[in-house]
Motif scaffolding. Structure first.
Motif, PDB file in Angstrom:
ATOM      1  N   VAL A 237      -8.750   1.552  21.644  1.00 52.07           N
ATOM      2  CA  VAL A 237      -8.214   2.908  21.758  1.00 52.07           C
ATOM      3  C   VAL A 237      -8.937   3.748  20.705  1.00 52.07           C
ATOM      4  N   GLY A 238     -10.120   4.204  21.030  1.00 54.57           N
ATOM      5  CA  GLY A 238     -10.907   4.955  20.068  1.00 54.57           C
ATOM      6  C   GLY A 238     -11.691   4.046  19.144  1.00 54.57           C
ATOM      7  N   ASP A 239     -12.273   4.658  18.114  1.00 51.89           N
ATOM      8  CA  ASP A 239     -13.131   3.922  17.182  1.00 51.89           C
ATOM      9  C   ASP A 239     -12.362   3.195  16.088  1.00 51.89           C
ATOM     10  N   THR A 240     -11.092   3.560  15.858  1.00 51.79           N
ATOM     11  CA  THR A 240     -10.370   3.017  14.714  1.00 51.79           C
ATOM     12  C   THR A 240      -9.103   2.253  15.077  1.00 51.79           C
ATOM     13  N   LEU A 241      -8.857   2.042  16.369  1.00 54.37           N
ATOM     14  CA  LEU A 241      -7.618   1.394  16.783  1.00 54.37           C
ATOM     15  C   LEU A 241      -7.860   0.476  17.966  1.00 54.37           C
ATOM     16  N   LEU A 242      -7.276  -0.723  17.894  1.00 54.52           N
ATOM     17  CA  LEU A 242      -7.305  -1.622  19.048  1.00 54.52           C
ATOM     18  C   LEU A 242      -6.034  -2.447  19.073  1.00 54.52           C
ATOM     19  N   TYR A 243      -5.702  -2.931  20.257  1.00 53.76           N
ATOM     20  CA  TYR A 243      -4.563  -3.821  20.458  1.00 53.76           C
ATOM     21  C   TYR A 243      -5.094  -5.150  20.957  1.00 53.76           C
TER      22      TYR A 243
ATOM     23  N   ILE B 276       1.583  -9.396  20.470  1.00 53.31           N
ATOM     24  CA  ILE B 276       0.671  -8.250  20.457  1.00 53.31           C
ATOM     25  C   ILE B 276       0.472  -7.769  19.027  1.00 53.31           C
ATOM     26  N   ARG B 277      -0.789  -7.538  18.689  1.00 51.14           N
ATOM     27  CA  ARG B 277      -1.156  -6.997  17.377  1.00 51.14           C
ATOM     28  C   ARG B 277      -1.799  -5.631  17.556  1.00 51.14           C
ATOM     29  N   ARG B 278      -1.522  -4.748  16.613  1.00 48.46           N
ATOM     30  CA  ARG B 278      -2.229  -3.466  16.533  1.00 48.46           C
ATOM     31  C   ARG B 278      -3.129  -3.554  15.312  1.00 48.46           C
ATOM     32  N   ILE B 279      -4.405  -3.292  15.507  1.00 52.92           N
ATOM     33  CA  ILE B 279      -5.389  -3.394  14.427  1.00 52.92           C
ATOM     34  C   ILE B 279      -5.983  -2.009  14.203  1.00 52.92           C
ATOM     35  N   THR B 280      -5.877  -1.544  12.964  1.00 56.81           N
ATOM     36  CA  THR B 280      -6.346  -0.213  12.598  1.00 56.81           C
ATOM     37  C   THR B 280      -7.439  -0.343  11.546  1.00 56.81           C
ATOM     38  N   PHE B 281      -8.516   0.412  11.735  1.00 56.32           N
ATOM     39  CA  PHE B 281      -9.628   0.440  10.790  1.00 56.32           C
ATOM     40  C   PHE B 281      -9.647   1.798  10.103  1.00 56.32           C
ATOM     41  N   THR B 282      -9.639   1.779   8.765  1.00 57.22           N
ATOM     42  CA  THR B 282      -9.712   3.003   7.965  1.00 57.22           C
ATOM     43  C   THR B 282     -10.763   2.793   6.900  1.00 57.22           C
ATOM     44  N   GLY B 283     -11.898   3.435   7.062  1.00 56.35           N
ATOM     45  CA  GLY B 283     -12.991   3.215   6.112  1.00 56.35           C
ATOM     46  C   GLY B 283     -13.400   1.757   6.123  1.00 56.35           C
ATOM     47  N   ASP B 284     -13.380   1.110   4.951  1.00 61.13           N
ATOM     48  CA  ASP B 284     -13.719  -0.312   4.828  1.00 61.13           C
ATOM     49  C   ASP B 284     -12.509  -1.227   4.988  1.00 61.13           C
ATOM     50  N   ASP B 285     -11.339  -0.645   5.268  1.00 60.38           N
ATOM     51  CA  ASP B 285     -10.103  -1.424   5.344  1.00 60.38           C
ATOM     52  C   ASP B 285      -9.684  -1.680   6.784  1.00 60.38           C
ATOM     53  N   MET B 286      -9.005  -2.820   6.985  1.00 57.96           N
ATOM     54  CA  MET B 286      -8.456  -3.181   8.287  1.00 57.96           C
ATOM     55  C   MET B 286      -7.004  -3.583   8.075  1.00 57.96           C
TER      56      MET B 286
ATOM     57  N   LEU C 263       1.508   0.240  23.997  1.00 56.89           N
ATOM     58  CA  LEU C 263       1.335   1.560  23.389  1.00 56.89           C
ATOM     59  C   LEU C 263       2.653   2.163  22.914  1.00 56.89           C
ATOM     60  N   THR C 264       3.777   1.684  23.430  1.00 59.78           N
ATOM     61  CA  THR C 264       5.080   2.269  23.075  1.00 59.78           C
ATOM     62  C   THR C 264       5.903   1.394  22.149  1.00 59.78           C
ATOM     63  N   LEU C 265       5.440   0.218  21.807  1.00 57.53           N
ATOM     64  CA  LEU C 265       6.165  -0.681  20.909  1.00 57.53           C
ATOM     65  C   LEU C 265       6.039  -0.215  19.458  1.00 57.53           C
TER      66      LEU C 265
END
Length: 99
Positions: free
Chosen positions: A42-48, A65-75, A94-96
């Protein structure tokens, strides 16, 4: 359970803590277990990421289900409903709530 944050010399990463999934064959590690897998970018910084037993329907409450967010060098990795239990519906990802 709260996630365990482990620091490294550049940036911390999160190790999720939760309930174990279905047991594999004796002598099979979690990494070797065979699951049906889904990844939704879901975009460049978010995936499920989702895992369930092979053959599971995406509408069945048998997924973790995991939500993985990338912010700069952090995950950051967060679990749906704060749990790694195999009791979520992939189609609802997407709604959890995640923590």
């Amino acid at each position: 359970m709260d996630p365990l944050v482990i620091g490294s010399c550049r940036s911390p990463f999160v190790v999720a803590v939760g309930l174990p999934g279905p047991r594999g064959l004796p002598g099979t590690s979690e990494e070797e277990a065979v699951y049906a897998k889904r990844v939704d970018f879901v975009g460049d910084t978010l995936l499920y990421r989702g895992e369930a037993v092979v053959g599971a329907a995406e509408s069945a409450p048998v997924w973790r289900i995991r939500r993985i967010t990338f912010t700069g060098d952090d995950m950051t990795e967060e679990w749906a409903s704060g749990s790694a239990a195999f009791d979520k519906v992939w189609a609802d990802r997407l709604t959890l709530g995640y923590s």
